[in-house]
Design a protein around this motif. Structure first.
Motif, PDB file in Angstrom:
ATOM      1  N   PRO A  95       0.829  -1.209   0.000  1.00 35.84           N
ATOM      2  CA  PRO A  95       0.000   0.000   0.000  1.00 35.84           C
ATOM      3  C   PRO A  95       0.862   1.256   0.000  1.00 35.84           C
ATOM      4  O   PRO A  95       2.036   1.188   0.343  1.00 35.84           O
ATOM      5  N   GLY A 141       1.707   4.852   4.804  1.00 34.33           N
ATOM      6  CA  GLY A 141       0.706   5.314   5.761  1.00 34.33           C
ATOM      7  C   GLY A 141      -0.657   4.674   5.579  1.00 34.33           C
ATOM      8  O   GLY A 141      -1.574   4.950   6.349  1.00 34.33           O
ATOM      9  N   ASP A 142      -0.813   3.828   4.578  1.00 36.92           N
ATOM     10  CA  ASP A 142      -2.091   3.130   4.396  1.00 36.92           C
ATOM     11  C   ASP A 142      -2.009   1.728   5.002  1.00 36.92           C
ATOM     12  O   ASP A 142      -0.958   1.299   5.457  1.00 36.92           O
ATOM     13  N   ASP A 143      -3.116   1.029   4.925  1.00 40.64           N
ATOM     14  CA  ASP A 143      -3.189  -0.297   5.507  1.00 40.64           C
ATOM     15  C   ASP A 143      -2.946  -1.362   4.437  1.00 40.64           C
ATOM     16  O   ASP A 143      -3.346  -1.200   3.289  1.00 40.64           O
ATOM     17  N   ASP A 144      -2.266  -2.443   4.828  1.00 42.29           N
ATOM     18  CA  ASP A 144      -1.996  -3.527   3.889  1.00 42.29           C
ATOM     19  C   ASP A 144      -3.249  -4.317   3.531  1.00 42.29           C
ATOM     20  O   ASP A 144      -3.442  -4.697   2.383  1.00 42.29           O
ATOM     21  N   GLU A 199      -0.500  -8.123   6.718  1.00 37.76           N
ATOM     22  CA  GLU A 199       0.351  -6.976   7.018  1.00 37.76           C
ATOM     23  C   GLU A 199       1.716  -7.032   6.331  1.00 37.76           C
ATOM     24  O   GLU A 199       2.538  -6.152   6.532  1.00 37.76           O
ATOM     25  N   GLY A 228       9.459  -2.751   4.778  1.00 39.48           N
ATOM     26  CA  GLY A 228       9.125  -1.339   4.977  1.00 39.48           C
ATOM     27  C   GLY A 228      10.210  -0.427   4.451  1.00 39.48           C
ATOM     28  O   GLY A 228      10.631  -0.543   3.290  1.00 39.48           O
ATOM     29  N   TYR A 288       7.881 -10.409  10.682  1.00 35.51           N
ATOM     30  CA  TYR A 288       6.429 -10.574  10.584  1.00 35.51           C
ATOM     31  C   TYR A 288       5.992 -11.862  11.275  1.00 35.51           C
ATOM     32  O   TYR A 288       6.814 -12.621  11.773  1.00 35.51           O
ATOM     33  N   SER A 320       7.599  -1.840   9.124  1.00 35.50           N
ATOM     34  CA  SER A 320       6.148  -1.870   8.914  1.00 35.50           C
ATOM     35  C   SER A 320       5.819  -1.353   7.518  1.00 35.50           C
ATOM     36  O   SER A 320       6.242  -0.258   7.147  1.00 35.50           O
ATOM     37  N   SER A 321       5.066  -2.143   6.786  1.00 36.59           N
ATOM     38  CA  SER A 321       4.665  -1.681   5.462  1.00 36.59           C
ATOM     39  C   SER A 321       3.220  -1.196   5.458  1.00 36.59           C
ATOM     40  O   SER A 321       2.760  -0.613   4.474  1.00 36.59           O
ATOM     41  N   GLY A 322       2.501  -1.419   6.553  1.00 34.52           N
ATOM     42  CA  GLY A 322       1.125  -0.938   6.666  1.00 34.52           C
ATOM     43  C   GLY A 322       0.941  -0.192   7.979  1.00 34.52           C
ATOM     44  O   GLY A 322       1.662  -0.429   8.948  1.00 34.52           O
ATOM     45  N   ILE A 323      -0.036   0.693   8.018  1.00 34.45           N
ATOM     46  CA  ILE A 323      -0.199   1.570   9.179  1.00 34.45           C
ATOM     47  C   ILE A 323      -0.669   0.807  10.420  1.00 34.45           C
ATOM     48  O   ILE A 323      -0.334   1.176  11.545  1.00 34.45           O
ATOM     49  N   GLU A 324      -1.426  -0.256  10.216  1.00 35.19           N
ATOM     50  CA  GLU A 324      -1.924  -0.971  11.391  1.00 35.19           C
ATOM     51  C   GLU A 324      -0.767  -1.541  12.221  1.00 35.19           C
ATOM     52  O   GLU A 324      -0.731  -1.409  13.444  1.00 35.19           O
ATOM     53  N   ARG A 325       0.199  -2.132  11.523  1.00 35.60           N
ATOM     54  CA  ARG A 325       1.372  -2.664  12.228  1.00 35.60           C
ATOM     55  C   ARG A 325       2.190  -1.520  12.819  1.00 35.60           C
ATOM     56  O   ARG A 325       2.692  -1.615  13.944  1.00 35.60           O
ATOM     57  N   ARG A 352       0.647  -0.410  15.998  1.00 39.27           N
ATOM     58  CA  ARG A 352       0.855  -1.426  17.049  1.00 39.27           C
ATOM     59  C   ARG A 352       2.282  -1.358  17.584  1.00 39.27           C
ATOM     60  O   ARG A 352       2.513  -1.432  18.790  1.00 39.27           O
ATOM     61  N   ARG A 387      12.384   9.899   5.038  1.00 37.41           N
ATOM     62  CA  ARG A 387      12.265   9.545   6.454  1.00 37.41           C
ATOM     63  C   ARG A 387      13.613   9.672   7.163  1.00 37.41           C
ATOM     64  O   ARG A 387      14.655   9.397   6.573  1.00 37.41           O
ATOM     65  N   ALA A 442       5.148  11.238   6.319  1.00 42.18           N
ATOM     66  CA  ALA A 442       3.956  10.494   5.877  1.00 42.18           C
ATOM     67  C   ALA A 442       3.488   9.495   6.939  1.00 42.18           C
ATOM     68  O   ALA A 442       2.289   9.375   7.223  1.00 42.18           O
ATOM     69  N   TRP A 443       4.437   8.782   7.549  1.00 40.74           N
ATOM     70  CA  TRP A 443       4.054   7.765   8.533  1.00 40.74           C
ATOM     71  C   TRP A 443       3.613   8.391   9.851  1.00 40.74           C
ATOM     72  O   TRP A 443       2.689   7.894  10.506  1.00 40.74           O
ATOM     73  N   ALA A 448       0.112   9.604   9.359  1.00 40.01           N
ATOM     74  CA  ALA A 448      -0.849   8.486   9.407  1.00 40.01           C
ATOM     75  C   ALA A 448      -1.033   8.012  10.844  1.00 40.01           C
ATOM     76  O   ALA A 448      -2.158   7.702  11.270  1.00 40.01           O
ATOM     77  N   ARG A 490      -3.235  10.465  12.674  1.00 43.38           N
ATOM     78  CA  ARG A 490      -4.658  10.295  12.306  1.00 43.38           C
ATOM     79  C   ARG A 490      -5.273   9.126  13.060  1.00 43.38           C
ATOM     80  O   ARG A 490      -6.395   9.211  13.559  1.00 43.38           O
TER      81      ARG A 490
END
Lengths: 102, 184
Positions: free
Chosen positions: A11, A14-17, A53, A77, A91, B21-26, B29, B71, B110-111, B114, B117
């Protein structure tokens, strides 16, 4: 890296996987691999809640004794690209494998 | 630039977790995990550091990152600080900081944008729940004040609530200057 050949981030930063990757797997017709992984399969790492993720590509497989070993190429990342054993990464555990049926 | 509020050891661990982390949810966390490990909340509650110090340091790090084209390593401490602040900081200060960070559009932030937010949306849910709660600590002084008014016709006697409880101590305490506690 997995789906866009390094041309862009999927993604986006800053977006979700989970949403976008699940969408690609469904719309592009990937199917879950139940047996052994093959080179070119997509490795999908999920968190404890079952959300995607991280993803990578199976870049080689080998057998050590009777044990199959799967190597993944993926972008960690902002740290860069790594080739790693399927279960050795930041992961969650072992990935699922998905295959594009052309 | 002020001194880091997080140790190098914690920063190193957190940097790996956040940057992989490649996604914001991780990412969220990992930021929460790092904030817990850095014990910023506990240190704030023990008065070893205060929210203003964390806020000031956050703004410094933010200014530094804003100058970069990509970054930077200070992203890690900033992520930890704003995550900790979102749980212990004074509401107005934290809301302003998170809102300003949330609309950042620079690639180097950017991170962080996010993360801000996500933290902000979680705080909105928490505040809504607190407001809708029928009995909350923030309502206690008003309840006491109403009870005292009801008993004011007998100024010489002990002040009691409508349930007969002695309100003298509570009312005296209410009249003193009081420290506004940090958010739970």
């Amino acid at each position: 890296m997995t789906f866009a050949s390094r041309r862009t981030n999927i993604p986006p930063a800053g977006d979700d996987d989970d949403g976008i990757v699940r969408n690609i797997l469904t719309r592009d017709g990937y199917t879950r691999v139940e047996g052994l992984a093959k080179v070119g399969d997509v490795a999908v790492y999920k968190n404890d809640d079952g959300k995607i993720e991280h993803t990578g590509i199976v870049c080689r497989t080998e057998t050590v004794g009777a044990q199959p070993v799967v190597w993944i190429w993926s972008t960690w990342g902002g740290l860069g690209e790594f080739e790693h054993k399927s279960g050795v990464s930041p992961y969650n555990g072992e990935p699922e494998y998905w295959r594009l049926n052309l | 630039m002020s001194e880091p509020l997080v140790t190098q050891e914690h920063l190193a661990d957190a940097a790996f977790d956040l940057l992989t982390s490649s996604g914001i949810e991780r990412y969220v966390r990992m930021a929460k995990r790092a904030a817990i490990r850095a014990e910023l909340r506990e240190r704030a509650l023990r008065d070893e550091i205060d929210a203003v110090q964390m806020f000031t340091r956050s703004v410094e790090l933010w200014s530094g990152l804003a100058l970069l084209s990509s970054r930077g390593e200070s992203e890690t401490e900033l992520a930890i600080l704003i995550t900790a602040l979102s749980t212990v900081g004074p509401k107005e200060l934290v809301d302003v900081l998170l809102m300003a960070l949330a609309i950042e559009q620079r690639p180097s932030l950017a991170w962080i944008a996010a993360l801000a937010r996500k933290l902000r949306s979680e705080r909105l849910v928490t505040v809504d729940s607190a407001v809708s709660a029928p009995v909350g600590a923030c309502y206690a002084p008003r309840v006491i004040a109403v009870c005292v008014t009801a008993n004011s016709s007998s100024p010489a006697g002990p002040r009691t609530s409508s349930f007969g409880e002695d309100l003298t101590i509570a009312c005296d305490a209410r009249d003193e200057p009081h420290h506004i506690p940090m958010a739970a």
